[in-house]
Scaffold this active site. Structure first.
Site, PDB file in Angstrom:
ATOM      1  N   THR A  48      18.522 -15.239  88.524  1.00  0.00           N
ATOM      2  CA  THR A  48      18.496 -13.786  88.687  1.00  0.00           C
ATOM      3  C   THR A  48      17.155 -13.394  89.295  1.00  0.00           C
ATOM      4  O   THR A  48      16.329 -14.258  89.612  1.00  0.00           O
ATOM      5  CB  THR A  48      18.661 -13.082  87.323  1.00  0.00           C
ATOM      6  OG1 THR A  48      17.437 -13.216  86.574  1.00  0.00           O
ATOM      7  CG2 THR A  48      19.811 -13.675  86.524  1.00  0.00           C
ATOM      8  N   CYS A  49      16.928 -12.084  89.417  1.00  0.00           N
ATOM      9  CA  CYS A  49      15.656 -11.638  89.987  1.00  0.00           C
ATOM     10  C   CYS A  49      14.480 -11.974  89.076  1.00  0.00           C
ATOM     11  O   CYS A  49      13.346 -12.048  89.536  1.00  0.00           O
ATOM     12  CB  CYS A  49      15.691 -10.136  90.263  1.00  0.00           C
ATOM     13  SG  CYS A  49      16.016  -9.119  88.807  1.00  0.00           S
ATOM     14  N   GLU A 109      18.451  -5.077  77.686  1.00  0.00           N
ATOM     15  CA  GLU A 109      19.300  -4.680  78.816  1.00  0.00           C
ATOM     16  C   GLU A 109      20.566  -5.547  78.839  1.00  0.00           C
ATOM     17  O   GLU A 109      20.526  -6.742  78.559  1.00  0.00           O
ATOM     18  CB  GLU A 109      18.518  -4.782  80.131  1.00  0.00           C
ATOM     19  CG  GLU A 109      17.979  -6.165  80.470  1.00  0.00           C
ATOM     20  CD  GLU A 109      18.943  -7.010  81.271  1.00  0.00           C
ATOM     21  OE1 GLU A 109      19.988  -6.485  81.694  1.00  0.00           O
ATOM     22  OE2 GLU A 109      18.666  -8.202  81.450  1.00  0.00           O
ATOM     23  N   ALA A 185      25.027  -3.649  98.034  1.00  0.00           N
ATOM     24  CA  ALA A 185      26.058  -2.882  97.329  1.00  0.00           C
ATOM     25  C   ALA A 185      26.478  -3.608  96.054  1.00  0.00           C
ATOM     26  O   ALA A 185      27.585  -3.416  95.570  1.00  0.00           O
ATOM     27  CB  ALA A 185      27.269  -2.649  98.240  1.00  0.00           C
TER      28      ALA A 185
END
Length: 416
Positions: A48-49, A109, A185
Site C-alpha cells: 500500500t502507500c 482506519e 479513480a
C-alpha cells in the site's frame, strides 16, 4: 514457521517505500516468482502507500529478503536498515494489528482491511496461499471485526482525505472558490473526492487512464473527466490537485508544473500526492508557488486524533493478545495432524483386512451372528494390541507417563 517482513511508514521514509512497492498489475507475477525460485511454501504480499509486507511460511526470512532485493534491483544494504522481521508469535500479532488498523498512519482506519483482503485474493488466485496463511488471514479479518465492533477504535477518525482538506484550508480561505483536479479513480481518490466535494468546489475534474471510470466518478459530483495524457493541457486551470494512481513512474513532472504556474501567473497551487511510488516529481515541491504534500507529510495532521482513541487502542491490544494465543494453539495442534492421519490410516487398514476376512466366512456359509462376533473381537484385539504391548513393556516413569496418556486418550477412569 510463519514470518512477516517488510517496511512501513514507521520504519522507512517515502523515498525507500516507493522503491519496494508492488503495483497491482505486478503482484501475481511477484508471488509466482518468489515461490518458484525460493524455498517458500506459502506467501502473500501486502503493498500500500504506507507499507510493503511479505507474509510467508518458510524456514528463514533471509531468502525472502534476498529475493526482495533482487526483484526490485536494490542492493540489500540499501533496504536492510529499514526492514523489520517478525516470526511467531510476533508475526501473528502484527497481522492482527495491521488488519485492525492499529499499525496504520491513521489509527483505526478501515481501508487497510480491504487492502489486506485484496492481497489475500491475489495470493489465492496465484496459488500461493496455503493452509497456514489462509487461516492467519481469516483470523485477522475476524479479529479486525471484533476490535471494530467492541471498541471505539473507529470513532472520530481523522482520515487521510480529511487531512488533505484541512491542509488545503490553510492555503485557500474557501475551497468553494477553487477548482479541483483528481488524478486517478481508485478507492483513495473516491474518499478524497467525497471530502473535498462536500465543500462545494467551483469545478471538479477527474483525470484517469480509463476515461469511462473517470467519467462515472465525475458524474457523482457534477464534474468532467479527462484522459491522463491531457493533464498538461488542463493542469493550469486547477487550484487543487489530488493524485493517487498505480503508475510506477511520476505522471506530473517539474516541467509540466512550471508551465502551469507560468500560465497561472504564479497563483498558488495546492497538491497532494497520495501515491507510492509518487505521482508527482519530488522537485515540484521546491517551486515557490506550489504547496506539495505527500502521505508522510499528512502524518502530523492525522496524529491529532490519536489521543482520543488511546483507550480504545488499549482495549484492542488486549483482544489481539488473546487471539494471538488462540492462533498459536491452533498452529501447535497442526503438529499432531501427521500422527492422527497415521493412526487413522492404520485403523482403516485393520478394518479393511477384517472386513475381507468376514466376507469370506459369510461366503462359506458361516452364521452371520457368529461372523459379526468374530469380527468385533478381532478388531478390538488388533486395535488394542500395540498400546497394550507398549504399556506392558514400559517401566518406571515411562510407564506412569504412558498410563496417564492412555487415560486421557481413551477417557478412562482408574479403579473403575
Amino acid at each position: 514457521m510463519i514470518f512477516t517482513l517488510g517496511l512501513n511508514h514507521h520504519s522507512a521514509p517515502l523515498a525507500i517505500r516507493e522503491r519496494v512497492a508492488f503495483g497491482a498489475d505486478k503482484l501475481q507475477h511477484a508471488l509466482a516468482d518468489l515461490t518458484h525460485n525460493q524455498p517458500v511454501k506459502e506467501v502473500a504480499i501486502l503493498s500500500t502507500c504506507n507499507r510493503t509486507e511479505i507474509y510467508c511460511a518458510a524456514e528463514t526470512p533471509d531468502v525472502v529478503i534476498d529475493w526482495l532485493s533482487h526483484y526490485h534491483q536494490i542492493p540489500r544494504d540499501d533496504i536492510a536498515p529499514y526492514l523489520y522481521t517478525h516470526d511467531q508469535p510476533a508475526a501473528i500479532r502484527h497481522a492482527f494489528r495491521v488488519a485492525s488498523g492499529l499499525d496504520s498512519m491513521v489509527i483505526g482506519e478501515p481501508q487497510i482491511l480491504g487492502q489486506m483482503k485484496d492481497a489475500v485474493r491475489a495470493a489465492e488466485e496465484t496459488g500461493t496461499l496455503g493452509t497456514q496463511l489462509h487461516k492467519l488471514f481469516q483470523r485477522s479479518f475476524s479479529v479486525a471485526k471484533e476490535v471494530r465492533t467492541t471498541t471505539a477504535i473507529g470513532a472520530n477518525i481523522v482520515s487521510m482525505a480529511a487531512a488533505g482538506v484541512h491542509l488545503a484550508e490553510r492555503i485557500f480561505e474557501r475551497i468553494a472558490d477553487q477548482r479541483i483536479l483528481f488524478i486517478g479513480a481508485g478507492e483513495m481518490i473516491e474518499l478524497c473526492a467525497a471530502h473535498f466535494c462536500a465543500q462545494k468546489p467551483k469545478q471538479v475534474t477527474i483525470a484517469n487512464r480509463t476515461i469511462e471510470r473517470g467519467r462515472a466518478l465525475a458524474e457523482q459530483y457534477g464534474g468532467t473527466a479527462i484522459r491522463l495524457d491531457e493533464l498538461g493541457e488542463h493542469l493550469a486551470q486547477h487550484d487543487i490537485v489530488v493524485s493517487c494512481t498505480a503508475s510506477p513512474l511520476p505522471i506530473i513532472g517539474l516541467g509540466m508544473v512550471e508551465r502551469a504556474i507560468k500560465a497561472r501567473r504564479h497563483r498558488p497551487v495546492f497538491m497532494v500526492d497520495l501515491a507510492v511510488p509518487r505521482d508527482i516529481e519530488e522537485e515540484v515541491g521546491k517551486l515557490d508557488d506550489v504547496f506539495l504534500y505527500t502521505v508522510d507529510d499528512l502524518a502530523q495532521v492525522v496524529e491529532s486524533g490519536l489521543e482520543s482513541r488511546q483507550a480504545a487502542v488499549i482495549e484492542a491490544e488486549d483482544i489481539i493478545a488473546q487471539r494471538v494465543q488462540d492462533f498459536q494453539s491452533w498452529l501447535q495442534s497442526r503438529h499432531t495432524v501427521p500422527v492422527i492421519r497415521a493412526l487413522r490410516d492404520s485403523a482403516e487398514r485393520m478394518r479393511r483386512h477384517e472386513m475381507e476376512h468376514a466376507m469370506k466366512l459369510l461366503a462359506k456359509g458361516e452364521a452371520p451372528d457368529k461372523v459379526l462376533e468374530h469380527l468385533s473381537q478381532r478388531l478390538t484385539n488388533k486395535f488394542l494390541h500395540a498400546p497394550t504391548q507398549t504399556l506392558n513393556a514400559a517401566e518406571g516413569s515411562e510407564r506412569a507417563s504412558l498410563q496417564h496418556a492412555a487415560e486421557r486418550l481413551f477417557h478412562l477412569h482408574s479403579g473403575e
